[in-house]
Write a protein that holds these residues in place. Structure first.
Motif, mmCIF file in Angstrom:
data_model
loop_
_atom_site.group_PDB
_atom_site.id
_atom_site.type_symbol
_atom_site.label_atom_id
_atom_site.label_comp_id
_atom_site.label_asym_id
_atom_site.label_seq_id
_atom_site.Cartn_x
_atom_site.Cartn_y
_atom_site.Cartn_z
ATOM 1 N N ASP A 115 47.623 47.696 44.768
ATOM 2 C CA ASP A 115 46.563 48.139 45.694
ATOM 3 C C ASP A 115 45.194 47.879 45.079
ATOM 4 O O ASP A 115 44.266 47.430 45.748
ATOM 5 N N LYS A 116 45.080 48.186 43.777
ATOM 6 C CA LYS A 116 43.781 47.986 43.103
ATOM 7 C C LYS A 116 43.427 46.499 43.044
ATOM 8 O O LYS A 116 42.276 46.122 43.221
ATOM 9 N N LEU A 117 44.411 45.661 42.772
ATOM 10 C CA LEU A 117 44.141 44.214 42.752
ATOM 11 C C LEU A 117 43.658 43.765 44.134
ATOM 12 O O LEU A 117 42.653 43.068 44.263
ATOM 13 N N HIS A 118 44.384 44.196 45.168
ATOM 14 C CA HIS A 118 44.051 43.735 46.517
ATOM 15 C C HIS A 118 42.700 44.268 46.984
ATOM 16 O O HIS A 118 42.026 43.649 47.800
ATOM 17 N N GLY A 292 33.978 32.096 42.042
ATOM 18 C CA GLY A 292 34.529 30.813 41.580
ATOM 19 C C GLY A 292 35.000 29.985 42.761
ATOM 20 O O GLY A 292 35.034 30.473 43.896
ATOM 21 N N PRO A 293 35.409 28.728 42.494
ATOM 22 C CA PRO A 293 35.794 27.843 43.594
ATOM 23 C C PRO A 293 36.963 28.358 44.437
ATOM 24 O O PRO A 293 37.023 28.054 45.623
ATOM 25 N N CYS A 294 37.877 29.111 43.854
ATOM 26 C CA CYS A 294 39.082 29.503 44.621
ATOM 27 C C CYS A 294 39.318 31.010 44.713
ATOM 28 O O CYS A 294 40.386 31.427 45.171
ATOM 29 N N ASN A 295 38.347 31.844 44.284
ATOM 30 C CA ASN A 295 38.621 33.295 44.286
ATOM 31 C C ASN A 295 39.088 33.782 45.656
ATOM 32 O O ASN A 295 40.071 34.523 45.773
ATOM 33 N N GLU A 296 38.359 33.360 46.678
ATOM 34 C CA GLU A 296 38.661 33.887 48.009
ATOM 35 C C GLU A 296 40.057 33.449 48.464
ATOM 36 O O GLU A 296 40.848 34.252 48.965
ATOM 37 N N GLN A 297 40.334 32.170 48.226
ATOM 38 C CA GLN A 297 41.640 31.617 48.604
ATOM 39 C C GLN A 297 42.780 32.339 47.880
ATOM 40 O O GLN A 297 43.791 32.692 48.486
ATOM 41 N N ARG A 298 42.593 32.585 46.575
ATOM 42 C CA ARG A 298 43.666 33.235 45.805
ATOM 43 C C ARG A 298 43.937 34.649 46.332
ATOM 44 O O ARG A 298 45.081 35.073 46.455
ATOM 45 N N MET A 299 42.868 35.389 46.608
ATOM 46 C CA MET A 299 43.055 36.779 47.052
ATOM 47 C C MET A 299 43.626 36.831 48.471
ATOM 48 O O MET A 299 44.452 37.686 48.782
ATOM 49 N N THR A 300 43.178 35.927 49.329
ATOM 50 C CA THR A 300 43.708 35.899 50.702
ATOM 51 C C THR A 300 45.208 35.619 50.663
ATOM 52 O O THR A 300 46.004 36.292 51.330
ATOM 53 N N GLN A 301 45.573 34.633 49.857
ATOM 54 C CA GLN A 301 46.992 34.254 49.747
ATOM 55 C C GLN A 301 47.815 35.403 49.160
ATOM 56 O O GLN A 301 48.918 35.690 49.599
ATOM 57 N N ARG A 302 47.250 36.083 48.154
ATOM 58 C CA ARG A 302 47.959 37.205 47.503
ATOM 59 C C ARG A 302 48.197 38.344 48.490
ATOM 60 O O ARG A 302 49.283 38.887 48.600
ATOM 61 N N ARG A 303 47.152 38.687 49.248
ATOM 62 C CA ARG A 303 47.308 39.787 50.223
ATOM 63 C C ARG A 303 48.308 39.403 51.307
ATOM 64 O O ARG A 303 49.118 40.217 51.726
ATOM 65 N N ALA A 305 50.830 37.264 51.014
ATOM 66 C CA ALA A 305 52.190 37.286 50.434
ATOM 67 C C ALA A 305 52.687 38.727 50.352
ATOM 68 O O ALA A 305 53.857 39.014 50.633
ATOM 69 N N HIS A 306 51.783 39.648 50.005
ATOM 70 C CA HIS A 306 52.176 41.058 49.891
ATOM 71 C C HIS A 306 52.581 41.603 51.262
ATOM 72 O O HIS A 306 53.615 42.252 51.403
ATOM 73 N N ASP A 307 51.762 41.322 52.265
ATOM 74 C CA ASP A 307 52.061 41.820 53.617
ATOM 75 C C ASP A 307 53.366 41.222 54.143
ATOM 76 O O ASP A 307 54.207 41.921 54.705
ATOM 77 N N GLU A 308 53.511 39.922 53.922
ATOM 78 C CA GLU A 308 54.719 39.262 54.440
ATOM 79 C C GLU A 308 55.972 39.703 53.689
ATOM 80 O O GLU A 308 57.080 39.556 54.197
ATOM 81 N N ARG A 313 60.507 44.713 50.436
ATOM 82 C CA ARG A 313 60.379 45.982 49.701
ATOM 83 C C ARG A 313 61.095 47.104 50.445
ATOM 84 O O ARG A 313 61.772 47.937 49.847
ATOM 85 N N GLU A 314 60.941 47.106 51.783
ATOM 86 C CA GLU A 314 61.620 48.156 52.570
ATOM 87 C C GLU A 314 63.131 48.041 52.426
ATOM 88 O O GLU A 314 63.831 49.036 52.236
ATOM 89 N N ALA A 315 63.634 46.806 52.503
ATOM 90 C CA ALA A 315 65.089 46.608 52.389
ATOM 91 C C ALA A 315 65.569 47.036 50.992
ATOM 92 O O ALA A 315 66.606 47.690 50.862
ATOM 93 N N ALA A 316 64.797 46.680 49.959
ATOM 94 C CA ALA A 316 65.198 47.032 48.583
ATOM 95 C C ALA A 316 65.193 48.548 48.414
ATOM 96 O O ALA A 316 66.094 49.123 47.789
ATOM 97 N N ALA A 317 64.182 49.213 49.010
ATOM 98 C CA ALA A 317 64.107 50.677 48.886
ATOM 99 C C ALA A 317 65.274 51.324 49.626
ATOM 100 O O ALA A 317 65.885 52.276 49.134
ATOM 101 N N ALA A 318 65.610 50.790 50.821
ATOM 102 C CA ALA A 318 66.731 51.351 51.598
ATOM 103 C C ALA A 318 68.033 51.164 50.820
ATOM 104 O O ALA A 318 68.860 52.073 50.734
#
Ligand code: BYC
Length: 351
Positions: A115-118, A292-303, A305-308, A313-318
């Protein structure tokens, strides 16, 4: 013979009224004796906070670091290169897992750290905000970025905090393989056609200076180094490790038949080290601040990937909940209460 660590645990368990000064004295003695601090040991709040900051930043770097290389999986020039690259990227995911687990032993959780990273409240390494423009960049990342990482991380195997130091041992072994694959890839290009050689040289020209920045700001501007070295979290300063990396890289570049893009690079007989030109610290801080040249791209992709990945995570928790019910019935509540956070809270085996 009781070690300082055992005395520390006994003291913490045995005397509820033990004062902070006594705890601190035992902690200091353990650090002075080069003993490891373990999760249940008393530690100063600032030591815990520093470790969480550094380990989290390191873990985030590993998983964000998968992105620039993943850019080339579908375009790797052969099946062999593709298999190697995929294995390497999977290793980086594994490093992230070891490191998030090490951070969790300090009383935080992976969810909280992500959460803090995102939210942009925790950092990741500046190096991953640069683009991978050609296939040779995969080699330059392996040789230079992983090479810098190893230089920084081998001393971290002796970090005073046990779980971090132990995680680093395996990570360094894998990073060593990564570095060699990058070197071998660049060697193939460097000895290939003139176009391939030029592509390798261009990649080295772009990755050299950002690799030197990975070691962090110069010692006189490094906010945390002095305290982290006193606590034996860091064993060497940023500048010492940067110099070590430059000294190791120059002969390797010569063997590769490539040049490092620094006209001031030359051996200094008196110092016994290579001198090198000034680093553009304005660029470094801009990248760290998010420009930097790719900060925005890296964070958008990371968020994204997390959402998708939410369903995973739900299946693993279940699955874990279902499994916990089954083993709980068979083995009793002590087993069911296991896991890092329960152990860390002192509940393991006694719940
Ligand atoms: N990028 O007081 P300082 C990998 C920040 S993964 C961004 O010297 P410290 C790989 C620093 O955090 C490589 N920020 O800090 C993965 C601090 O800000 P905060 C990652 C940086 O902690 C996939 C401020 O600047 N390796 O190799 O004593 C594929 C002042 O700095 C950077 C690690 O994380 C930077 N480069 O020393 C391939 C290793 N540098 O936190 C490869 C573990 C500094 O106060 N970490 N900052 O907001 C460390 O050894 C240390 O944290 C550092 C910095 C040497 C990086």
């Amino acid at each position: 013979m009781a070690t300082a660590a055992a005395q520390r645990t006994a003291r913490a368990d045995g005397t509820a009224e033990a004062d902070a000064a006594a705890h601190e004295a035992l902690f200091d003695a353990a650090i002075a004796a080069d003993e490891r601090i373990e999760p249940r040991d008393w530690m100063p709040d600032a030591y815990r906070t520093t470790l969480i900051r550094q380990i989290a930043q390191h873990a985030h770097s590993e998983i964000i670091g998968m992105q620039p290389e993943a850019n080339w999986i579908t375009r790797a020039p052969s099946l062999r290169r593709k298999a190697i690259l995929m294995a390497k990227i999977q290793d980086e995911a594994g490093h992230g897992l070891y490191l998030y687990s090490a951070a969790e032993t300090l009383g935080t959780s992976r969810d909280e750290l992500l959460d803090k990273l995102h939210a942009g409240r925790q950092k990741y390494s500046s190096i991953f905000n640069y683009p991978t423009l050609t296939w040779a960049d995969v080699g330059a990342i392996g040789w230079l970025v992983d090479g810098a990482a190893i230089t920084n991380q081998v001393p971290l195997c002796r970090c005073s905090y046990g779980p971090y130091g132990r995680a680093m041992v395996r990570i360094c072994k894998e990073e060593s393989f990564h570095q060699r694959q990058g070197y071998e890839l660049l060697m193939a290009l460097s000895q290939g056609t003139p176009e391939q050689h030029a592509m390798a040289q261009d990649a080295v020209d772009r990755w050299w200076w950002p690799s030197l920045m990975m070691f962090g700001p110069p010692d006189d501007e490094s906010a945390h180094s002095a305290q982290s070295m006193a606590w034996k979290i860091k064993r060497h300063s940023n500048d010492e490790l940067r110099q070590r990396f430059v000294d190791a890289s120059v002969p390797q570049a010569e063997s590769l038949g490539l040049t490092l893009p620094d006209p001031e690079l030359r051996w200094n007989e008196e110092r016994g080290h290579y001198d090198f030109g000034p680093i553009d610290w304005t660029e470094f801080w801009e990248v760290v601040k998010g420009n930097g040249p790719c900060n925005e791209q890296r964070m958008t992709q990371r968020r994204r990937a997390h959402d998708e990945g939410a369903w995973v995570r739900e299946a693993a928790a279940a699955y874990a909940a279902k499994h916990k019910g089954a083993t709980g019935a068979a083995d009793g509540p002590a087993r069911a209460a296991g896991g890092p956070s329960a152990q860390q809270a002192g509940e393991s085996g006694k719940a």
